[in-house]
Scaffold this motif. Structure first.
Motif, PDB file in Angstrom:
ATOM      1  N   TYR A 382       0.832  -1.209   0.000  1.00 49.84           N
ATOM      2  CA  TYR A 382       0.000   0.000   0.000  1.00 49.84           C
ATOM      3  C   TYR A 382       0.869   1.263   0.000  1.00 49.84           C
ATOM      4  CZ  TYR A 382      -3.826  -3.105   1.465  1.00 49.84           C
ATOM      5  OH  TYR A 382      -4.768  -4.111   1.535  1.00 49.84           O
ATOM      6  N   LYS A 383       0.245   2.356  -0.458  1.00 50.58           N
ATOM      7  CA  LYS A 383       0.868   3.682  -0.419  1.00 50.58           C
ATOM      8  C   LYS A 383      -0.201   4.719  -0.104  1.00 50.58           C
ATOM      9  CE  LYS A 383       2.071   5.951  -4.321  1.00 50.58           C
ATOM     10  NZ  LYS A 383       2.871   6.351  -5.501  1.00 50.58           N
ATOM     11  N   PHE A 384       0.174   5.719   0.704  1.00 50.82           N
ATOM     12  CA  PHE A 384      -0.716   6.841   1.029  1.00 50.82           C
ATOM     13  C   PHE A 384      -0.046   8.130   0.583  1.00 50.82           C
ATOM     14  CE2 PHE A 384      -1.567  10.357   3.950  1.00 50.82           C
ATOM     15  CZ  PHE A 384      -2.947  10.459   3.885  1.00 50.82           C
ATOM     16  N   VAL A 385      -0.822   9.025  -0.042  1.00 46.66           N
ATOM     17  CA  VAL A 385      -0.328  10.340  -0.448  1.00 46.66           C
ATOM     18  C   VAL A 385      -1.216  11.397   0.183  1.00 46.66           C
ATOM     19  CG1 VAL A 385       0.143  11.901  -2.365  1.00 46.66           C
ATOM     20  CG2 VAL A 385       0.549   9.438  -2.632  1.00 46.66           C
ATOM     21  N   SER A 386      -0.618  12.314   0.930  1.00 41.94           N
ATOM     22  CA  SER A 386      -1.396  13.319   1.656  1.00 41.94           C
ATOM     23  C   SER A 386      -2.045  14.328   0.718  1.00 41.94           C
ATOM     24  CB  SER A 386      -0.510  14.053   2.665  1.00 41.94           C
ATOM     25  OG  SER A 386       0.445  14.866   1.993  1.00 41.94           O
ATOM     26  N   ARG A 387      -3.188  14.859   1.143  1.00 46.76           N
ATOM     27  CA  ARG A 387      -3.839  15.928   0.384  1.00 46.76           C
ATOM     28  C   ARG A 387      -3.073  17.234   0.551  1.00 46.76           C
ATOM     29  NH1 ARG A 387      -7.294  20.157   1.172  1.00 46.76           N
ATOM     30  NH2 ARG A 387      -7.502  19.721   3.401  1.00 46.76           N
ATOM     31  N   LYS A 388      -2.687  17.541   1.782  1.00 42.84           N
ATOM     32  CA  LYS A 388      -1.980  18.793   2.065  1.00 42.84           C
ATOM     33  C   LYS A 388      -0.476  18.616   1.878  1.00 42.84           C
ATOM     34  CE  LYS A 388      -3.999  19.194   6.168  1.00 42.84           C
ATOM     35  NZ  LYS A 388      -4.436  19.763   7.478  1.00 42.84           N
ATOM     36  N   ARG A 389       0.230  19.759   1.832  1.00 42.14           N
ATOM     37  CA  ARG A 389       1.668  19.747   1.630  1.00 42.14           C
ATOM     38  C   ARG A 389       2.421  20.124   2.904  1.00 42.14           C
ATOM     39  NH1 ARG A 389      -0.296  21.579  -3.396  1.00 42.14           N
ATOM     40  NH2 ARG A 389       0.640  20.508  -5.207  1.00 42.14           N
ATOM     41  N   TYR A 390       3.629  19.661   2.955  1.00 33.95           N
ATOM     42  CA  TYR A 390       4.540  19.955   4.060  1.00 33.95           C
ATOM     43  C   TYR A 390       4.869  21.449   4.107  1.00 33.95           C
ATOM     44  CZ  TYR A 390       9.113  20.040   6.436  1.00 33.95           C
ATOM     45  OH  TYR A 390      10.180  20.323   7.252  1.00 33.95           O
ATOM     46  N   ARG A 391       4.948  21.988   5.339  1.00 34.32           N
ATOM     47  CA  ARG A 391       5.386  23.372   5.547  1.00 34.32           C
ATOM     48  C   ARG A 391       6.639  23.359   6.411  1.00 34.32           C
ATOM     49  NH1 ARG A 391      -0.284  26.126   7.548  1.00 34.32           N
ATOM     50  NH2 ARG A 391      -1.501  25.790   5.627  1.00 34.32           N
ATOM     51  N   ARG A 392       7.701  23.913   5.904  1.00 31.87           N
ATOM     52  CA  ARG A 392       8.960  23.945   6.650  1.00 31.87           C
ATOM     53  C   ARG A 392       8.778  24.678   7.978  1.00 31.87           C
ATOM     54  NH1 ARG A 392      14.155  23.374   4.906  1.00 31.87           N
ATOM     55  NH2 ARG A 392      13.458  23.471   2.728  1.00 31.87           N
ATOM     56  N   GLY A 393       9.192  24.029   9.068  1.00 33.38           N
ATOM     57  CA  GLY A 393       9.167  24.661  10.377  1.00 33.38           C
ATOM     58  C   GLY A 393       7.816  24.710  11.055  1.00 33.38           C
ATOM     59  N   ASP A 394       6.759  24.150  10.437  1.00 30.53           N
ATOM     60  CA  ASP A 394       5.410  24.196  11.013  1.00 30.53           C
ATOM     61  C   ASP A 394       4.999  22.781  11.433  1.00 30.53           C
ATOM     62  OD1 ASP A 394       2.779  24.616  11.727  1.00 30.53           O
ATOM     63  OD2 ASP A 394       2.261  25.778   9.928  1.00 30.53           O
ATOM     64  N   LYS A 395       5.490  22.371  12.574  1.00 27.79           N
ATOM     65  CA  LYS A 395       5.263  20.989  13.013  1.00 27.79           C
ATOM     66  C   LYS A 395       3.793  20.719  13.267  1.00 27.79           C
ATOM     67  CE  LYS A 395       7.314  17.586  16.144  1.00 27.79           C
ATOM     68  NZ  LYS A 395       8.311  17.382  17.233  1.00 27.79           N
ATOM     69  N   ARG A 396       3.084  21.689  13.846  1.00 29.67           N
ATOM     70  CA  ARG A 396       1.659  21.475  14.118  1.00 29.67           C
ATOM     71  C   ARG A 396       0.908  21.165  12.835  1.00 29.67           C
ATOM     72  NH1 ARG A 396      -2.068  25.596  17.565  1.00 29.67           N
ATOM     73  NH2 ARG A 396      -0.973  24.518  19.245  1.00 29.67           N
ATOM     74  N   HIS A 397       1.157  21.933  11.780  1.00 35.40           N
ATOM     75  CA  HIS A 397       0.513  21.663  10.489  1.00 35.40           C
ATOM     76  C   HIS A 397       0.945  20.310   9.940  1.00 35.40           C
ATOM     77  CE1 HIS A 397      -0.706  22.110   6.278  1.00 35.40           C
ATOM     78  NE2 HIS A 397       0.524  21.747   5.963  1.00 35.40           N
ATOM     79  N   ASN A 398       2.233  20.034   9.992  1.00 34.42           N
ATOM     80  CA  ASN A 398       2.741  18.803   9.398  1.00 34.42           C
ATOM     81  C   ASN A 398       2.195  17.559  10.089  1.00 34.42           C
ATOM     82  OD1 ASN A 398       4.232  20.322   7.564  1.00 34.42           O
ATOM     83  ND2 ASN A 398       6.022  20.399   8.910  1.00 34.42           N
ATOM     84  N   MET A 399       1.824  17.683  11.353  1.00 39.46           N
ATOM     85  CA  MET A 399       1.242  16.543  12.064  1.00 39.46           C
ATOM     86  C   MET A 399      -0.209  16.294  11.658  1.00 39.46           C
ATOM     87  SD  MET A 399       2.990  16.758  15.867  1.00 39.46           S
ATOM     88  CE  MET A 399       2.158  15.260  16.424  1.00 39.46           C
TER      89      MET A 399
END
Length: 696
Positions: A382-399
């Motif tokens: 299996y593989k999962f691809v996120s809808r949202k994108r990574y933001r550098r330095g924004d751990k809360r968003h990235n979680m």
């Protein structure tokens, strides 16, 4: 909700040792394969594809067209991602390869010029007020504040700067009460045994310190980040299936909060610094009701091996209000090792199955991609691809990246005539086992793409959804890892004794008489355009494992078979800074007669396919969670289930503390027992050794 505890039931036969099979996976190998779908093995798909290409005059070029542009995928800077570093670059581990170590050696065997030490062992106290380890008085309370049992996934991360501080994260997959407790203790303290067993599962975060780079690490009792996550720890649930009826129980009518994590196997550290962990053989902890959905996941209807259901109602699905409790296990979990007070999360968007691995990487445009194998014979990748994108330095968003996205299952197609894939392992006439594949979407965000199934049904009963769309049955997909240098993806397939000549295909080409795919293999995947979000890929088999001195069904990408170390049952994968693959094994003693081991595999150039054994673990043990810090001339492994085949008073191993010639050992009036441990192997020469292999 307590009940009377019943005696532990006996063991049945299995593919590893009988004891390991009974306790690690609930004797999965002894039961019928849960995948009874009519999905074609990809042999049928391959024949159809070859016929289409012939009709169109395409020949073999179609598969080759998929394999393009494999470049390193952009990832977050290491220092930002982890608040520290995985040491990379500047180092190369040189050693003279071992050539198999007898399975009777009760030691970690390493090359000349290296030594080893145990960083932390089962039962070592993690907190200032933790009780000291006492084999005669283990309880749920004491175990919840000590390092857990049977450590599997591992990562070791330096804080950077002077490289003198860091931490490790380790999973605790399962327990073996028969060598953890005396029969008298089990009989007189039944609830303590159950509670200690539940508390010995889960995960540990452990602070580390050392004198300087390249020196051995020591664990810090009372460290700021020290934490135990157990089968009692509260988890939140997110994603499209959270809060739905399929996850609600009498104890959690919200369907959004679960107690505990169980059978945690491989995992991964994310680019934003959290840790993922896969819940694998969760079925063995529950008494089932006999439903078709439960059967697809291997649940039985008889008392379990550990009999937790005799103490806690939630482990018996027949109890009123608990039918959905099993649906709350089998997920990828995420936890923040930097915050011991944070609530770990179970991500329903990544699907529910027997997760081996949760390997996260960023795509070129910043989507989080997670690969995971379903560790059962004839199950899927299996593989999962996120809808949202990574933001550098924004751990809360990235979680939040793993809360919503597209879940895929893999379908493989070969490019050789079916007649050339005969189960012998003989290489096809085009010179390689290879072909193309596609990722079939099951769910996109909050929408099901499987006819007749709702989004929560697809995510809770993911195996049934994958059956329906025609995924390819594989030979026990285990760890799946991405190469940090090339961006290619590698999948370990441990073995499959149910594979027959009638069902072989080019991606699973071995079926020896009476043994099926006995030794396993490794597949290399190249996503189209080198993009992890691509829905098409090329693939080839890197190696067909085995002992070349005993088997003709071996293949090492063309490298001479008589010049490799014997290898069997590939399980966990890792990479060094130069992009070489490292493979740990699970089950080699029963297949080729040598102890389970860690091997280095060259992937590029004229030595592609060369397998070199680096270490071997003690009696009955499995090599888990390898971590390669070649700048530090160090390798880390989890030594899991040493002495598994023993019993109380007749232990087969005393690793890591005692190495007696024979018989039980008394130390300070306490019985010595084998203790699963995190081990660091380090250079003693400064420039590494090239001498003959030796034991510590």
């Amino acid at each position: 909700m307590l009940k009377r505890h019943l005696p532990m039931v006996g063991h049945t036969r299995g593919n590893r040792s009988a004891v390991t099979c009974a306790l690690k996976c609930g004797n999965a190998c002894a039961h019928p394969v849960p995948n009874t779908s009519e999905n074609p093995h990809f042999r049928d798909i391959a024949n159809a594809a070859i016929s289409r290409r012939a009709a169109l005059g395409l020949g073999g070029g179609l598969a080759a067209a998929v394999v393009v542009g494999a470049q390193a995928v952009s990832t977050a800077p290491t220092a930002e991602a982890h608040g520290g570093t995985h040491p990379k670059g500047g180092g190369k581990l040189e050693f003279r390869a071992l050539n198999g170590v007898p399975k009777t050696v009760d030691d970690v065997t390493v090359p000349e010029g290296y030594d080893w030490k145990a960083i932390i062992r089962w039962g070592d106290p993690l907190f200032a007020d933790s009780p000291e380890f006492d084999i005669t008085a283990q309880t749920g309370e004491s175990q919840s504040r000590q390092f857990g049992y049977n450590n599997d996934y591992l990562d070791v991360i330096s804080d950077g700067r002077d490289d003198r501080r860091g931490y490790l994260v380790s999973n605790h997959e399962y327990t073996n009460e028969n060598i953890m407790f005396s029969p008298e203790y089990i009989a007189s303290n039944p609830e303590d045994v159950v509670n200690a067993g539940i508390a010995a599962h889960g995960m540990s975060v452990v602070e580390l310190r050392r004198e300087g780079r390249g020196r051995p690490w020591e664990y810090v009792r009372g460290g700021r980040r020290n934490r135990r996550i157990t089968g009692f720890t509260p988890f939140s649930v997110d994603g499209p299936a959270a809060g739905t009826d399929l996850l609600k129980t009498v104890e959690d009518p919200t369907g959004a909060r679960v107690l505990g994590t169980l059978n945690n196997c491989a995992g991964g550290t994310t680019p934003w610094g959290t840790v993922l962990s896969g819940e694998e053989n969760f079925d063995q902890y529950f008494v089932g009701t006999g439903s078709a959905e439960e059967a697809r996941y291997g649940l039985g209807t008889t008392p379990t091996q550990r009999t937790w259901e005799t103490v806690y109602d939630r482990f018996d699905l027949n109890n009123e209000g608990y039918a959905n409790e099993v649906n709350r296990f089998g997920w990828i979990i995420e936890m923040d090792p930097e915050d011991p007070e944070s609530t770990p999360v179970k991500h329903t968007a990544l699907g529910r199955f027997k997760h081996e691995a949760g390997t996260a990487v960023l795509s070129r445009d910043g989507h989080a991609v997670v690969y995971s194998g379903d560790d059962q014979k004839n199950d899927y990748l299996y593989k999962f691809v996120s809808r949202k994108r990574y933001r550098r330095g924004d751990k809360r968003h990235n979680m939040t990246l793993l809360s919503e996205g597209t879940l895929y299952v893999a379908q493989f197609t070969g490019d050789s005539p079916a007649a050339e894939i005969d189960g012998s392992g003989k290489v096809p006439s085009d010179g390689a086992f290879d072909g193309r594949g596609r990722w079939i979407p099951l769910v996109k965000n909050d929408r099901s793409l499987v006819p007749g199934m709702t989004v929560e049904e697809v995510l809770v009963h993911t195996r049934l959804a994958a059956d329906q769309v025609g995924a390819t049955k594989m030979d026990r997909p285990e760890d799946v890892e991405t190469n940090p240098v090339t961006g290619k993806v590698y999948m370990a397939l441990t073995n499959n004794d149910k594979r027959t000549v009638a069902t072989v295909d080019e991606a699973n080409p071995v079926a020896t008489p009476g043994g099926g795919n006995r030794d396993g293999h490794v597949i290399e995947i190249t996503e189209r355009r080198g993009d992890h979000t691509a829905e098409r890929f090329g693939w080839n088999i890197l190696l067909l494992a085995g002992d070349p001195a005993k088997s003709e069904s071996v293949y090492f990408s063309g490298y001479p078979a008589d010049k490799v170390s014997p290898i069997s049952c590939p399980d966990n994968l890792a990479f060094d800074s130069e992009g070489n693959l490292w493979i740990s094994t699970d089950g080699a003693p029963g297949k080729i007669g040598f102890g389970d081991a860690l091997h280095k595999v060259t992937l590029e150039g004229r030595n592609r396919g060369r397998v070199e054994q680096f270490l071997s673990v003690p009696v009955d043990a499995e090599t888990c969670g390898p971590v390669i810090h070649d700048r530090d001339n160090s390798v880390f492994v989890n030594v899991q289930h040493p002495g598994e085949d023993g019993e109380w008073g007749k232990h087969t191993s005393y690793f890591p503390d005692y190495l007696p010639a024979s018989g039980p050992v008394q130390v300070r009036d306490r019985v010595a027992v084998p203790r699963p441990s995190v081990v660091q192997v380090f250079s003693t020469t400064g420039n590494n050794g090239t001498g003959r292999g030796r034991r510590h």
